[in-house]
Structures are given as C-alpha cells and as structure tokens.
Design an enzyme around this catalytic site. Structure first.
Site, PDB file in Angstrom:
ATOM      1  CD  GLU A   1      -3.369   0.334   2.022  1.00 35.59           C
ATOM      2  OE1 GLU A   1      -4.305  -1.112   1.805  1.00 35.59           O
ATOM      3  OE2 GLU A   1      -3.249   1.302   3.239  1.00 35.59           O
TER       4      GLU A   1
ATOM      5  CG  HIS B   1       7.238 -29.788   3.346  1.00 38.66           C
ATOM      6  ND1 HIS B   1       7.891 -30.744   3.079  1.00 38.66           N
ATOM      7  CD2 HIS B   1       8.040 -29.349   4.344  1.00 38.66           C
ATOM      8  CE1 HIS B   1       8.453 -31.328   4.322  1.00 38.66           C
ATOM      9  NE2 HIS B   1       8.782 -30.390   4.479  1.00 38.66           N
TER      10      HIS B   1
ATOM     11  CE  LYS C   1     -11.303   2.514   2.314  1.00 37.09           C
ATOM     12  NZ  LYS C   1     -11.190   3.221   3.351  1.00 37.09           N
TER      13      LYS C   1
HETATM   14  O1  PA5 Z   1      -3.239   2.484   5.466  1.00 34.53           O
HETATM   15  C1  PA5 Z   1      -4.387   2.558   5.458  1.00 34.53           C
HETATM   16  O2  PA5 Z   1      -4.245   3.906   5.617  1.00 34.53           O
HETATM   17  C2  PA5 Z   1      -5.654   1.404   4.853  1.00 34.53           C
HETATM   18  O3  PA5 Z   1      -5.679  -0.039   5.039  1.00 34.53           O
HETATM   19  C3  PA5 Z   1      -6.481   1.167   6.051  1.00 34.53           C
HETATM   20  O4  PA5 Z   1      -5.671   1.008   6.973  1.00 34.53           O
HETATM   21  C4  PA5 Z   1      -8.574   1.151   5.620  1.00 34.53           C
HETATM   22  O5  PA5 Z   1      -8.116   1.367   4.542  1.00 34.53           O
HETATM   23  C5  PA5 Z   1      -9.046   1.533   7.213  1.00 34.53           C
HETATM   24  O6  PA5 Z   1      -9.693   2.370   7.180  1.00 34.53           O
HETATM   25  P1  PA5 Z   1      -9.833   2.996   8.394  1.00 34.53           P
HETATM   26  O7  PA5 Z   1      -9.327   2.917   9.251  1.00 34.53           O
HETATM   27  O8  PA5 Z   1      -9.925   4.797   8.250  1.00 34.53           O
HETATM   28  O9  PA5 Z   1     -10.831   2.267   8.817  1.00 34.53           O
END
Ligand code: PA5
Length: 531
Positions: free
Chosen positions: A325, A354, A458
């Site tokens: 990410e 394995h 999203k």
């Molecule tokens: O790293 C990030 O910003 C995302 O993966 C968020 O952690 C994820 O979308 C969850 O978001 P939130 O904590 O706002 O629910």
C-alpha cells in the site's frame, strides 16, 4: 553475481554483515546479487534519503498529496514530536491505555453481567487490523489475561463463525471498534452485526464497546451519543498501516497482556539504529538498497518473506499491506507515471519447504527472498531428536539449507536474524520495515503515505451498492414480473451496466435476504428474475 567459492562467500558475508546488538538483530545481504561497487555508487542518494527522513521526523508535511505530517516515529519517542501538544497527547494516550487495561483486568470496569471481561473482539480492517493481528499471534500465550479475536471483513459467514466461537462468552467480551476515518464500510458492517449479537443476547452493546478513531468521525459521534465505555484517539498524522504503535495496536495488545512498553522501546531503539548515517551499519538503509538494486538492475519485484517461526506467520500479511500500500503507486512525486511496487508474499519456514519453495528453487527467478530466523528456540531446554539435534536445530538447519540452495540455484535472499522473539523484537521488526519503506520511497521518489488506489476501490464498491438499490427497487415495484438482466438494466436506465446488474441479480437470487428468485433460461443471460 557473487562468487560461489566458500571462502570468498564468507569474506563477502563478513564484509557486508550489518550487526546491531543494540536491537538484537543481524542483517545478512551477502546472498543478494549486488556488486561491491554498488553501495558506494548509491551512497549520496541514500544520504539524501536519510536526510529526507530526518525532515519527515521533524514534522515536514511528507504526505504531500494529503497535506499531512507523517508522525508514526513520534509514537515511540514523544520527545521528537514537533510540538508540545502532540507530545503530551501521545504520552497521555499511552497512560490512558495502560490505565484502561489495568481497570479491565482488575474488574473495576466490568461488563453488564458477570464479574469481568475475558475476551477482546477487535473490529477493524487494513491498517486497523493487520498490525493487531500480527502482534496478537506473535506474542500471545495461554496465560494471557484476555483472549483476542477479530472481525476484519464484511463476510457474513466469517462474522458468524467468530460470533459462534464467542457465543457463551459474549457477556464477557469487550469489543474494540477501530477505524481511523470512522466511516469504513466493512468495519461499520462488522460493528452493526456484532452490536446486533449483543442485543439478541439482551446485552447493551455500549456497555461492552470501545472506539479507536479520529475526533469528529462518524464512529466518534456514535460512541459519544451511545456512551460507549471509552474512546481512544487516532490522529491524522498517523497513517493506517503505520498505526500499530498508536492506540490501534497498543490497546488490543495491552488488553491481551502484552508488554507495550517493550514494544515501544524496541521500535524506539530500532529508529535510532536506522537513523545511522554509516550505511553499512544501518539495516533499514541496507534493505532499501537491496530492494532498489533487485528491482532496478534485475527487475525482481517479488519479495518472498519466510520467517522461520510459527509466531511470525502473520508478518508477511502485515508487510504485504505496509509495503504494497505504501510503495504500489502509479505516479511519482513529480506526477510521472511510474507504476512502482514490490509484491510481498510469504508464509513460514520450514513449512514452506513443502509448498512454495519448489518454485523458488527451480521455477521462475523473479523474486528475492527475505528469510527471518530467531536464535533462541524456546524457553528452557529442548529434547534431542535425530542425530542429537533439537527441533530448533532442525529449524535453523532448514533455514541455512534453503538459503544455501537458493544461492546455488542463482536465487537471491537476505536474512534477518533476531536474538529472540519477544515484545521488543516485534517493535524492532515493525520499525525496521517502516523505515526501509520510507527510505525506499525516497529512492524511487514516491509518496509512501497515501493510498489513492484503496479510495478508488471503496468508491467503486459504493457504486455497486447504489445500483443494487435501484435494481431491487425496480423489482419491488414490478412484483411478480419475471424479466431478463437486459430488460431490467434498460428499464432503470443503466443498459450500459448490464454486466453489473447480472452479478447483482445472481447474488440476490442466491440469498434469501431480498426475496429475489430466478427462472433458468437457455443461457445464463436468458434467465429471468422476479420479486
Ligand atoms: O493504511 C490505510 O490507510 C488503510 O489500509 C486503512 O487502514 C484501512 O482502509 C482502514 O481504514 P480505517 O482505519 O479508516 O477504517
């Protein structure tokens, strides 16, 4: 490629070993295929990257696209925070977490029924779940004061499974809803289903609920309105995937009985070690340089993470988010299309021997491996097994064997060796990879701290749910009339979305929720649907 002569290899190993007793860690890069001149060639670029990290830590708005500071390093060294307010907030939060955990453990905060809470249920996703899951699995013991479970998806079957496990213990379950934004759909769905389970059991959800979220978020408002037990803060200067050492990770860990001071201390010490200007002595800088060389000079973008320890099984999932990410970006900071990224995959050794190691050994050579070993096998003595070796000796032998065999086969690997596995080591590993990601992002000139791709996904999911509402609305108004996908899509003015309408109708017909039934046709697309 480096020599296969064992004496030369030993010399290369000694030359490049990054040994950091201060954090109980060694990084061996001798089996990566960089050439000796490479480190000198990259010196000034790495120095600039280290300087950029210095200004990021000093409070620069390093997340340029979102105009935010990047402050996860202050969480373990509040003195470094750019102002007194942030420093005080961090310190207050750690105190509040410990205090809250102590009150839960002592029973002074008790549930509606019974004398105490014994289970923690975390509802969150992505950065609000992966860190806590990794830490819980890495450090949990059978003596923990609370057991911990997770709902990290909007999968009804997954939620049912977790709730069924909790069934008899629901009255003793403390639910922590974690969402930085406080509006993530999956987390909200999980929370609503969990709240419904409490109501069904005639329990008041609010008396069992805690929120971790940013002030003013939807979740924050709900927790205030419903008078939940507590709200812990998240701050806009902490990114989701680097939030493990904020309340996101510290609260579940403290409740589970994990020594959060030790985790913070491990990260703090690792930050010091990875600010080291002598590059060969800086494990994060060396890792980032190895990634850069493997990608740039040999197009190897697959990072296979193989920790030789069951407790580190979830490390690769945690790193998958942290690295993919952060680094998987279409544009660099100058707006040029670059489509960067490293693909992180992994499980654990020697189990992988394995499974996927066959391909690593003989198949496509498009990866570099990161092996992780832990020197201390277990508390106390081990029994001798075959050839007087212990189970731990075998595990260690398999790590060395895989490393050697990969190298013989022309495959690259680096090896991280930790002295032991404890809360401090976990803090060290978190900080090590966070810094390596930051440095690598500097080398390739991308913003590691935003996630536009996640936002796109999203939005697309939201569009499908809105279209489904229209489809169901239309069928509801034409009850009893069986129609094909194309007829329905055209009737609601979305002929161009027939394919999505097809998927929506198939899914609706497979479930009892919306009362949609399906009459088969000569082909899947000639089927008719009605309410
Ligand atoms: O790293 C990030 O910003 C995302 O993966 C968020 O952690 C994820 O979308 C969850 O978001 P939130 O904590 O706002 O629910």
């Amino acid at each position: 490629m480096s020599s296969h002569d064992p004496i030369q290899l030993w010399k290369r190993y000694c030359r490049h070993l990054c040994h950091r007793p201060d954090i109980g860690l060694r990084l061996d890069v001798s089996r990566m295929h960089f050439d000796d001149a490479y480190l000198d060639q990259m010196r000034s670029r790495m120095e600039s990257a280290l300087q950029a990290m210095q200004s990021l830590e000093a409070g620069a708005k390093a997340n340029i696209d979102e105009d935010r500071m990047v402050g996860h390093y202050w969480l373990r060294a509040p003195d470094l925070a750019p102002d007194d307010e942030i420093r005080a907030e961090i310190e207050k939060n750690v105190r509040a977490i410990k205090n809250f955990a102590q009150q839960i453990h002592s029973g002074s905060i008790a549930p509606q029924q019974g004398d105490g809470f014994y289970v923690v249920l975390v509802v969150g996703i992505g950065g609000s779940a992966l860190g806590p899951q990794f830490v819980a699995d890495a450090l949990g013991t059978t003596n923990d004061p609370m057991i911990i479970r997770f709902v990290d998806n909007t999968d009804p079957d997954g939620i049912d499974r977790t709730l069924a496990e909790l069934d008899e213990n629901l009255a003793q379950t403390l639910t922590i809803v974690i969402s930085k934004s406080g509006g993530t759909v999956e987390t909200r769905n999980g929370m609503l289903e969990v709240a419904a389970a409490y109501h069904k059991a005639k329990l008041d959800f609010a008396r069992h609920a805690v929120a971790v979220t940013m002030e003013g978020s939807r979740l924050h408002k709900q927790a205030i309105d419903e008078r939940w037990l507590h709200i812990f803060p998240m701050w806009d200067w902490v990114g989701g995937r680097t939030s493990e050492l904020s309340a996101v990770g510290l609260l579940p860990a403290a409740l589970q009985g994990i020594d959060i001071d030790e985790m913070l201390e491990g990260a703090r010490l690792c930050d010091i070690a990875t600010r080291e200007p002598r590059i060969g002595n800086n494990p994060a800088a060396m890792m980032a340089l190895m990634w850069y060389d493997a990608v740039k000079n040999r197009s190897k973008r697959n990072m296979i993470v193989l920790p030789y320890r069951d407790r580190l099984l979830l490390l690769s999932r945690y790193l998958q988010q942290l690295i993919m990410e952060s680094l998987g970006k279409r544009y660099d900071r100058g707006g040029k299309e670059v489509c960067e990224g490293l693909t992180v995959l992994g499980n654990k050794g020697t189990t992988d021997q394995h499974a996927l190691v066959q391909q690593l050994q003989e198949g496509t050579n498009d990866f570099f491996a990161t092996l992780i070993g832990v020197s201390r096998d277990r508390e106390g003595k081990s029994m001798p097994l075959g050839e007087e070796a212990t189970a731990g000796d075998f595990l260690h032998g398999f790590l060395l064997g895989t490393r050697a065999a990969l190298f013989e086969g022309g495959r690259e690997s680096m090896t991280i060796s930790a002295d032991e596995l404890n809360a401090r080591t976990v803090g060290v590993l978190i900080a090590l990879f966070e810094r390596a990601v930051g440095l690598y992002a500097e080398l390739i000139n991308i913003n590691a701290y935003h996630q536009p791709g996640v936002e796109m996904g999203k939005k697309a999911a939201g569009g499908t749910i809105r279209l489904q509402k229209e489809v169901l609305g239309y069928l509801g108004q034409h009850r009893g009339e069986a129609q094909t996908v194309e007829q329905i899509a055209a009737a609601i003015g979305h002929a161009d979305a027939a394919e999505t309408v097809f998927h929506i109708l198939e899914h609706a017909a497979a479930n009892v929720d919306h009362g949609v039934s399906r009459e088969a046709g000569e082909s899947p697309f000639a089927a008719k649907y009605r309410m």
